[in-house]
Scaffold this active site. Sequence first.
Site, PDB file in Angstrom:
ATOM      1  N   TYR A 112       0.856  -1.195   0.000  1.00 40.70           N
ATOM      2  CA  TYR A 112       0.000   0.000   0.000  1.00 40.70           C
ATOM      3  C   TYR A 112       0.898   1.253   0.000  1.00 40.70           C
ATOM      4  O   TYR A 112       1.845   1.339   0.776  1.00 40.70           O
ATOM      5  CB  TYR A 112      -0.842  -0.099   1.271  1.00 40.70           C
ATOM      6  CG  TYR A 112      -1.770   1.037   1.594  1.00 40.70           C
ATOM      7  CD1 TYR A 112      -2.842   1.350   0.772  1.00 40.70           C
ATOM      8  CD2 TYR A 112      -1.591   1.765   2.768  1.00 40.70           C
ATOM      9  CE1 TYR A 112      -3.703   2.374   1.111  1.00 40.70           C
ATOM     10  CE2 TYR A 112      -2.458   2.788   3.118  1.00 40.70           C
ATOM     11  CZ  TYR A 112      -3.514   3.093   2.274  1.00 40.70           C
ATOM     12  OH  TYR A 112      -4.371   4.101   2.617  1.00 40.70           O
ATOM     13  N   LYS A 209     -11.978  -0.854   6.417  1.00 39.11           N
ATOM     14  CA  LYS A 209     -12.499  -1.540   5.242  1.00 39.11           C
ATOM     15  C   LYS A 209     -13.587  -2.529   5.671  1.00 39.11           C
ATOM     16  O   LYS A 209     -14.660  -2.123   6.045  1.00 39.11           O
ATOM     17  CB  LYS A 209     -11.344  -2.203   4.491  1.00 39.11           C
ATOM     18  CG  LYS A 209     -10.148  -1.255   4.250  1.00 39.11           C
ATOM     19  CD  LYS A 209     -10.434  -0.189   3.233  1.00 39.11           C
ATOM     20  CE  LYS A 209      -9.400   0.936   3.178  1.00 39.11           C
ATOM     21  NZ  LYS A 209      -8.026   0.545   2.892  1.00 39.11           N
TER      22      LYS A 209
HETATM   23  C1  LIG Z   1      -6.878   1.440   3.173  1.00 46.33           C
HETATM   24  C2  LIG Z   1      -5.707   0.582   3.460  1.00 46.33           C
HETATM   25  C3  LIG Z   1      -4.868   0.867   4.514  1.00 46.33           C
HETATM   26  C4  LIG Z   1      -5.022   2.105   5.355  1.00 46.33           C
HETATM   27  O1  LIG Z   1      -6.198   2.151   6.062  1.00 46.33           O
HETATM   28  P1  LIG Z   1      -6.765   3.586   6.556  1.00 46.33           P
HETATM   29  O2  LIG Z   1      -7.733   3.220   7.605  1.00 46.33           O
HETATM   30  O3  LIG Z   1      -7.348   4.243   5.357  1.00 46.33           O
HETATM   31  O4  LIG Z   1      -5.590   4.345   7.114  1.00 46.33           O
HETATM   32  C5  LIG Z   1      -3.835   0.012   4.764  1.00 46.33           C
HETATM   33  N1  LIG Z   1      -3.616  -1.082   3.999  1.00 46.33           N
HETATM   34  C6  LIG Z   1      -4.402  -1.386   2.968  1.00 46.33           C
HETATM   35  C7  LIG Z   1      -4.122  -2.591   2.169  1.00 46.33           C
HETATM   36  C8  LIG Z   1      -5.462  -0.553   2.657  1.00 46.33           C
HETATM   37  O5  LIG Z   1      -6.224  -0.833   1.605  1.00 46.33           O
END
Ligand SMILES: *Cc1c(COP(=O)(O)O)cnc(C)c1O
Length: 391
Positions: A112, A209
């Site tokens: 990421y 997510k």
């Molecule tokens: C979105 C995401 C993050 C970060 O998460 P946030 O809550 O937006 O800081 C980390 N790793 C992956 C694979 C992501 O898709």
Amino acid sequence: MTNEKPFGRAGLATRLAHAGPAPSEYHGFVNPPVVHASTVIYDSLNTAKNRTSRYMYGRTGTPTTEALEDTVTDLEGAAGTVLTGSGLEAISIALMSCTQAGSHLLVADNVYGPTRRFCDKVLTRFGVEVEYFDPAVGAEIDRLFRDTTSALFLEAPGSLTFEMQDIPAMAGAARSRGITVAMDNTWATPVYFRPLDHGVDLSIQAATKYFAGHSDLLLGTVAASEAALPSLRETRNNFGVNVGPDDVFNTLRGMRTLPLRLARHFESGVTIARWLETRPEVARVRHPALESDPGHEIWKRDFSGACGLFAIELQPCTDAQLAAFIEGLAYFGIGASWGGFESLVLCPDPSSIRTATNWDAAGPLVRLHVGLEDPEDLIADLQAGLARLVG
Ligand SMILES: *Cc1c(COP(=O)(O)O)cnc(C)c1O
């Protein structure tokens, strides 16, 4: 109902439905209380001095945060879990807990983007040497180990480009050298892959997510093995990491339906990916659950499902054609983040965020998050979009 929860024997959906404190602990209410708190009043000076109260201060834990931590610890098969204010903070706290000045850190090239930025902009300032490697390296990773290697950071599949990694082989090699293994497992979630069962020490979730699942909050979790937990907890405490109780509560709420939602994302995602594979406008589908994907064998061996996130490479086209396709979509919003109920689309350029491998797709990359809508509607939307692309 008794207070005894036979979690060891129950299935995953059962455990998530009953996770958290027993109703009898809170007057029979099914859900834990949402404790808004900084100060805790102690019963005596002795309690204050010896810190013997169950709860000492809002930042060090409340019944609300404990309910979510315990749920994640059980789901991950971990020794313990810390909550963070975002997925990125889960990554940065995990990395701070296993590196120090003079450490060598190995990071998969497909991570990421903000993970790479944290490594390059922050860890290097504190004397950590960061090295990126080809995610396909497998057990050969041991050739990259040095005496100073303290941690290995993995993300499988990469959340932009979807390369799988041989986690058991890499984690096994690292562990035999006493190297801490951290993995960003946001894509599969512990419902479809439990990193700690495969030799990983720090399992990271952007709970923003799928855990939360409704695109309405930011939160992160790091679940740790027995060996990695003390340093993780200490790092989290020293940074003063805290999460507001409403976000904690809503994440726990999301987790009740996690297996149900993921099953739908999985099924619809594969259906749409397979349909896209038949389309002449699409040069390649990047989805490890598809037999055509180079990571499929590893995925089939280690993972028990997939989420709704994957990518396609289009045949070469102009920016105007791409915009006609994407901007005219009715159900796929153009937006970052994913794991919510709704479908999303993004056209990222991975070439700027890799250094150990080359990105050489002929046409643009389109990342899709398949949400909980009716898949026929999503296919019709994409079909009309692809007609605009070539029209
Ligand atoms: C979105 C995401 C993050 C970060 O998460 P946030 O809550 O937006 O800081 C980390 N790793 C992956 C694979 C992501 O898709």
